[in-house]
Design a protein around this motif. Structure first.
Motif, PDB file in Angstrom:
ATOM      1  N   VAL A 150       0.810  -1.214   0.000  1.00 43.91           N
ATOM      2  CA  VAL A 150       0.000   0.000   0.000  1.00 43.91           C
ATOM      3  C   VAL A 150       0.843   1.263   0.000  1.00 43.91           C
ATOM      4  O   VAL A 150       0.625   2.167  -0.801  1.00 43.91           O
ATOM      5  N   GLY A 151       1.830   1.327   0.891  1.00 42.43           N
ATOM      6  CA  GLY A 151       2.595   2.557   1.014  1.00 42.43           C
ATOM      7  C   GLY A 151       3.903   2.540   0.244  1.00 42.43           C
ATOM      8  O   GLY A 151       4.523   3.566   0.021  1.00 42.43           O
ATOM      9  N   GLU A 152       4.289   1.386  -0.187  1.00 44.92           N
ATOM     10  CA  GLU A 152       5.588   1.209  -0.816  1.00 44.92           C
ATOM     11  C   GLU A 152       5.682   1.912  -2.163  1.00 44.92           C
ATOM     12  O   GLU A 152       4.728   1.935  -2.917  1.00 44.92           O
ATOM     13  N   ARG A 153       6.851   2.400  -2.484  1.00 39.95           N
ATOM     14  CA  ARG A 153       7.042   3.007  -3.804  1.00 39.95           C
ATOM     15  C   ARG A 153       7.639   1.984  -4.769  1.00 39.95           C
ATOM     16  O   ARG A 153       8.271   1.026  -4.347  1.00 39.95           O
ATOM     17  N   GLY A 154       7.439   2.223  -6.022  1.00 39.53           N
ATOM     18  CA  GLY A 154       8.066   1.368  -7.030  1.00 39.53           C
ATOM     19  C   GLY A 154       7.581  -0.063  -6.981  1.00 39.53           C
ATOM     20  O   GLY A 154       8.309  -0.990  -7.301  1.00 39.53           O
ATOM     21  N   VAL A 155       6.322  -0.223  -6.615  1.00 39.46           N
ATOM     22  CA  VAL A 155       5.766  -1.572  -6.507  1.00 39.46           C
ATOM     23  C   VAL A 155       5.511  -2.155  -7.901  1.00 39.46           C
ATOM     24  O   VAL A 155       5.040  -1.466  -8.791  1.00 39.46           O
ATOM     25  N   ARG A 156       5.858  -3.397  -8.051  1.00 37.82           N
ATOM     26  CA  ARG A 156       5.536  -4.075  -9.315  1.00 37.82           C
ATOM     27  C   ARG A 156       4.277  -4.884  -9.099  1.00 37.82           C
ATOM     28  O   ARG A 156       4.195  -5.703  -8.195  1.00 37.82           O
ATOM     29  N   LEU A 157       3.301  -4.672  -9.946  1.00 30.87           N
ATOM     30  CA  LEU A 157       2.033  -5.375  -9.781  1.00 30.87           C
ATOM     31  C   LEU A 157       1.765  -6.263 -10.981  1.00 30.87           C
ATOM     32  O   LEU A 157       2.161  -5.954 -12.101  1.00 30.87           O
ATOM     33  N   SER A 158       1.067  -7.339 -10.723  1.00 32.22           N
ATOM     34  CA  SER A 158       0.644  -8.209 -11.819  1.00 32.22           C
ATOM     35  C   SER A 158      -0.533  -7.561 -12.547  1.00 32.22           C
ATOM     36  O   SER A 158      -1.125  -6.593 -12.053  1.00 32.22           O
ATOM     37  N   GLY A 159      -0.897  -8.100 -13.680  1.00 34.03           N
ATOM     38  CA  GLY A 159      -2.035  -7.574 -14.430  1.00 34.03           C
ATOM     39  C   GLY A 159      -3.310  -7.580 -13.599  1.00 34.03           C
ATOM     40  O   GLY A 159      -4.089  -6.624 -13.611  1.00 34.03           O
ATOM     41  N   GLY A 160      -3.513  -8.661 -12.851  1.00 33.91           N
ATOM     42  CA  GLY A 160      -4.712  -8.773 -12.024  1.00 33.91           C
ATOM     43  C   GLY A 160      -4.738  -7.746 -10.912  1.00 33.91           C
ATOM     44  O   GLY A 160      -5.772  -7.152 -10.621  1.00 33.91           O
ATOM     45  N   GLU A 161      -3.573  -7.502 -10.311  1.00 36.11           N
ATOM     46  CA  GLU A 161      -3.491  -6.498  -9.250  1.00 36.11           C
ATOM     47  C   GLU A 161      -3.762  -5.105  -9.806  1.00 36.11           C
ATOM     48  O   GLU A 161      -4.449  -4.293  -9.191  1.00 36.11           O
ATOM     49  N   LYS A 162      -3.220  -4.847 -10.986  1.00 38.15           N
ATOM     50  CA  LYS A 162      -3.465  -3.547 -11.615  1.00 38.15           C
ATOM     51  C   LYS A 162      -4.954  -3.326 -11.850  1.00 38.15           C
ATOM     52  O   LYS A 162      -5.485  -2.239 -11.641  1.00 38.15           O
ATOM     53  N   GLN A 163      -5.624  -4.380 -12.307  1.00 36.26           N
ATOM     54  CA  GLN A 163      -7.062  -4.285 -12.534  1.00 36.26           C
ATOM     55  C   GLN A 163      -7.780  -3.956 -11.235  1.00 36.26           C
ATOM     56  O   GLN A 163      -8.681  -3.127 -11.202  1.00 36.26           O
ATOM     57  N   ARG A 164      -7.364  -4.610 -10.149  1.00 26.95           N
ATOM     58  CA  ARG A 164      -8.009  -4.351  -8.858  1.00 26.95           C
ATOM     59  C   ARG A 164      -7.801  -2.914  -8.411  1.00 26.95           C
ATOM     60  O   ARG A 164      -8.698  -2.288  -7.860  1.00 26.95           O
ATOM     61  N   VAL A 165      -6.602  -2.405  -8.653  1.00 26.69           N
ATOM     62  CA  VAL A 165      -6.319  -1.016  -8.292  1.00 26.69           C
ATOM     63  C   VAL A 165      -7.233  -0.082  -9.092  1.00 26.69           C
ATOM     64  O   VAL A 165      -7.822   0.849  -8.552  1.00 26.69           O
ATOM     65  N   ALA A 166      -7.360  -0.377 -10.383  1.00 25.61           N
ATOM     66  CA  ALA A 166      -8.203   0.467 -11.236  1.00 25.61           C
ATOM     67  C   ALA A 166      -9.660   0.423 -10.774  1.00 25.61           C
ATOM     68  O   ALA A 166     -10.364   1.438 -10.786  1.00 25.61           O
ATOM     69  N   ILE A 167     -10.096  -0.745 -10.348  1.00 21.20           N
ATOM     70  CA  ILE A 167     -11.475  -0.896  -9.880  1.00 21.20           C
ATOM     71  C   ILE A 167     -11.674  -0.137  -8.564  1.00 21.20           C
ATOM     72  O   ILE A 167     -12.658   0.592  -8.389  1.00 21.20           O
ATOM     73  N   ALA A 168     -10.720  -0.271  -7.666  1.00 19.97           N
ATOM     74  CA  ALA A 168     -10.806   0.427  -6.377  1.00 19.97           C
ATOM     75  C   ALA A 168     -10.801   1.938  -6.562  1.00 19.97           C
ATOM     76  O   ALA A 168     -11.549   2.675  -5.915  1.00 19.97           O
ATOM     77  N   ARG A 169      -9.984   2.394  -7.475  1.00 24.00           N
ATOM     78  CA  ARG A 169      -9.892   3.823  -7.788  1.00 24.00           C
ATOM     79  C   ARG A 169     -11.256   4.339  -8.244  1.00 24.00           C
ATOM     80  O   ARG A 169     -11.724   5.399  -7.834  1.00 24.00           O
ATOM     81  N   THR A 170     -11.880   3.564  -9.107  1.00 25.19           N
ATOM     82  CA  THR A 170     -13.182   3.968  -9.642  1.00 25.19           C
ATOM     83  C   THR A 170     -14.254   3.909  -8.561  1.00 25.19           C
ATOM     84  O   THR A 170     -15.148   4.756  -8.505  1.00 25.19           O
ATOM     85  N   LEU A 171     -14.143   2.917  -7.703  1.00 29.26           N
ATOM     86  CA  LEU A 171     -15.101   2.775  -6.610  1.00 29.26           C
ATOM     87  C   LEU A 171     -15.056   3.993  -5.697  1.00 29.26           C
ATOM     88  O   LEU A 171     -16.085   4.512  -5.261  1.00 29.26           O
ATOM     89  N   LEU A 172     -13.851   4.469  -5.424  1.00 29.63           N
ATOM     90  CA  LEU A 172     -13.690   5.649  -4.578  1.00 29.63           C
ATOM     91  C   LEU A 172     -14.274   6.894  -5.238  1.00 29.63           C
ATOM     92  O   LEU A 172     -14.842   7.744  -4.579  1.00 29.63           O
TER      93      LEU A 172
END
Ligand code: ADP
Ligand code: ADP
Length: 231
Positions: free
Chosen positions: A136-158
């Protein structure tokens, strides 16, 4: 609210080829529309026009949100009304929290992390695998495609917009990830109007209305049941 209407919309990118020709349809508030058709049929153009990535010229028809021509709506209110979940989300090279909260909170503020946590709780859409807390707080995190999708969904939810534009990923995620994401997307769509560029049969089957596009025109429309009955 969140009703979307295309009224006889025609559009060309370069004045020689036609990307859309006489497209009319309505998305009643809270309902889901699946756009299907071959590559180049005009699906992305519909989403781009609704988001005013491109503007319709005079004589090219009208696009209305809750009865108002979107050319009369400020970019800021349009952006607030519409959430976009792209096929391949582009994230900042920062922690997940910042990526979820950006646009709503200042960078690196503790509010962002709070927002990320809230998103995680909310409708349980996040369900990140192990290591989420540290990411959550870390910089330079590498995310998988699925994680990226979840982030995008959470962003939209907010952001909590009444209208959603979804571009379904064609690339294969592993089955369990894909199921999680499908569930998260379904939660996100609840109570909102949505237009999806749909590739999965499950998305198409669950849509309230399917629009089949070919060469910039709607060639079939109806529910999954109705379209199956045509054959
Ligand atoms: P789909 O999303 O169904 O694959 P598009 O909406 O991207 O289709 O494309 C519809 C038509 O518009 C196609 O003929 C495509 O080549 C053309 N097109 C799409 N984007 C552009 C662009 N930026 N410039 C010129 N033509 C474009
Ligand atoms: P594609 O990769 O689907 O052909 P483009 O590369 O033509 O799309 O898109 C150019 C830009 O338009 C990208 O920065 C993308 O974020 C933005 N964009 C494309 N479709 C949409 C949409 N439906 N809503 C908002 N922005 C979009």
């Amino acid at each position: 609210n969140g009703e979307v209407e295309f009224e006889n919309v025609s559009f060309s990118y370069d004045h020689r080829t036609t990307a859309l020709h006489g497209v009319s349809f309505k998305v009643p508030a809270g309902s889901s529309v699946a756009l299907v058709g071959e590559s180049g049929a005009g699906k992305s153009t519909i989403l781009r026009l609704l988001y005013r990535f491109y503007d319709l010229g005079p004589g090219e028809g009208r696009i209305l949100i809750d009865g108002q021509d979107i050319r009369d709506v400020s970019q800021a209110s349009l952006r607030a009304a519409i959430g976009v979940v792209p096929q391949d989300p582009v994230l900042f090279n920062t922690g997940i929290g910042y990526n979820i909260g950006y646009g709503k909170f200042d960078a690196s503020s503790s509010e962002i992390e709070a927002a990320a946590q809230a998103a995680q709780m909310h409708e349980r859409i996040m369900s990140f695998p192990d290591g989420y807390e540290t990411k959550v707080g870390e910089r330079g995190v590498r995310l998988s495609g699925g994680e990226k999708q979840r982030v995008a969904i959470a962003r939209t939810l907010l952001k909590n917009p009444p209208i959603l534009l979804l571009d379904e990923a064609t690339s294969a995620l592993d089955t369990s990830t894909e199921k999680d994401i499908q569930k998260a997307l379904q939660n996100l769509q609840r109570g909102r109007s949505s237009l999806s560029i749909a590739h999965r049969l499950s998305t198409i089957a669950s849509a309230d209305l399917i629009l089949v596009l070919k060469d910039g025109q709607i060639v079939e429309r109806g529910s999954h049941k109705e379209l199956l009955a045509l054959d």
